[in-house]
Enzyme design. Sequence first.
Site, PDB file in Angstrom:
ATOM      1  N   ASP A  17       0.814  -1.221   0.000  1.00  0.00           N
ATOM      2  CA  ASP A  17       0.000   0.000   0.000  1.00  0.00           C
ATOM      3  C   ASP A  17       0.842   1.265   0.000  1.00  0.00           C
ATOM      4  O   ASP A  17       0.681   2.135  -0.863  1.00  0.00           O
ATOM      5  CB  ASP A  17      -0.940   0.007   1.204  1.00  0.00           C
ATOM      6  CG  ASP A  17      -2.104  -0.963   1.048  1.00  0.00           C
ATOM      7  OD1 ASP A  17      -1.934  -1.975   0.347  1.00  0.00           O
ATOM      8  OD2 ASP A  17      -3.168  -0.716   1.633  1.00  0.00           O
ATOM      9  N   ARG A  96      -0.061   4.208  17.317  1.00  0.00           N
ATOM     10  CA  ARG A  96      -0.368   5.212  16.288  1.00  0.00           C
ATOM     11  C   ARG A  96      -0.087   6.653  16.724  1.00  0.00           C
ATOM     12  O   ARG A  96       0.505   7.421  15.959  1.00  0.00           O
ATOM     13  CB  ARG A  96      -1.818   5.064  15.804  1.00  0.00           C
ATOM     14  CG  ARG A  96      -2.120   3.749  15.101  1.00  0.00           C
ATOM     15  CD  ARG A  96      -1.051   3.396  14.087  1.00  0.00           C
ATOM     16  NE  ARG A  96      -1.401   2.231  13.292  1.00  0.00           N
ATOM     17  CZ  ARG A  96      -0.566   1.261  12.965  1.00  0.00           C
ATOM     18  NH1 ARG A  96       0.684   1.316  13.392  1.00  0.00           N
ATOM     19  NH2 ARG A  96      -0.947   0.259  12.224  1.00  0.00           N
ATOM     20  N   ASP A 125      -7.282   3.362  12.318  1.00  0.00           N
ATOM     21  CA  ASP A 125      -5.984   4.032  12.253  1.00  0.00           C
ATOM     22  C   ASP A 125      -6.042   5.386  11.573  1.00  0.00           C
ATOM     23  O   ASP A 125      -5.287   6.299  11.927  1.00  0.00           O
ATOM     24  CB  ASP A 125      -4.961   3.131  11.547  1.00  0.00           C
ATOM     25  CG  ASP A 125      -4.444   2.031  12.454  1.00  0.00           C
ATOM     26  OD1 ASP A 125      -4.638   2.142  13.676  1.00  0.00           O
ATOM     27  OD2 ASP A 125      -3.864   1.056  11.943  1.00  0.00           O
ATOM     28  N   SER A 181      -3.765  -9.626   6.870  1.00  0.00           N
ATOM     29  CA  SER A 181      -2.938  -8.453   7.124  1.00  0.00           C
ATOM     30  C   SER A 181      -2.313  -8.574   8.506  1.00  0.00           C
ATOM     31  O   SER A 181      -2.989  -8.946   9.472  1.00  0.00           O
ATOM     32  CB  SER A 181      -3.804  -7.194   7.047  1.00  0.00           C
ATOM     33  OG  SER A 181      -3.095  -6.061   7.479  1.00  0.00           O
TER      34      SER A 181
END
Length: 364
Positions: A17, A96, A125, A181
Amino acid sequence: MAQPKGTVVLAYSGGLDTSCILVWLKEQGYGVIAFLANIGQKEDFEAARKKALALGAKKVYIEDIRQEFVEEFIWPAVQANALYEDRYLLGTALARPCIARKLVEIAQKEGAQYVSHGATGKGNDQVRFELTCYALCPNIKVVAPWRLPDFYQRFPGRRELMDYAKEHGIPVPVTPQTPWSMDENLMHISYEAGILENPKVIDHGRPAGVAATGLGVSRVPVKVTNAGDGATRSSALELFVYLNDIAGKHGVGRIDIVENRFVGMKSRGIYETPAGTILYHAHLDIEAFTMDREVRKIKQGLAVKFSELVYNGFWHSPECEFLRQCIGRSQEAVTGTVRLSVFKGQVYVLGRESPRSLYNEELV
């Protein structure tokens, strides 16, 4: 090629990505600076640097933020006994804001007007990254490709991303044996999406064994001692890495849950949080041993609210900062040593002692 738009700092992982996003941002006219955070993941950082430069990044930052992650984000969560929806120890949610804080710092250092990330429009996120960026730098502009029609209409699925990568010479590892993932940091590893989106698909865990440790607590964890060989670790980062190694070998901290995302949908996640699980049980035990009953009742309510705020991305909000101060104040007497063992995926408390104990052996 589009007209020049200025400089954007991209939170870059080196995966499919963000590699495609890096090239796509260049196509849109941005000068791209790639930022890769070392937050405890197993990564070849120099290979990632070379890849980003080969894809056209004009500069690459690789920042080791592991120690600040432990001391400034994980320790407050341990103090709070933070659990989201009674089970999730917030591994991704804690990472994060730590990453985003450094992202903003680099953007300010480079005079960049924009930051960007690879989070999708369905997950948590995107909120965690962006709320942190806006809280720390209200004038920053966030480019979120997965929410832009030009991007998501061009790349409706993984196949289109793979085709784009092939067209632009983007090397992408193909791993069909792991059709899900994975996200890894010092606190945990998470597995989501792919075949795991079917909640009936069984995830097979790892074998378990046994080990014993003694853990010293003084508001935050200060020392771990292996009862078998006497080895000790005292610095925050070394202590945490050591507990991850011990507990990970014995299958501690693995859960399979369905949770409620902030964006309004349920999702399935499989999490491994070895050190965090040991510390949760150790801190919970020594806190019960040393904290006034009525203070603890109030603090338990604060912990629920704190966990929700962290999960939803509000780490840098005034209310979360206030809660952290309240929780920190509650920890003044929380000091002592807890003896634990891990066996077949479980953590067992064996005993505890504290100079601030409220336990009266004579009275009992």
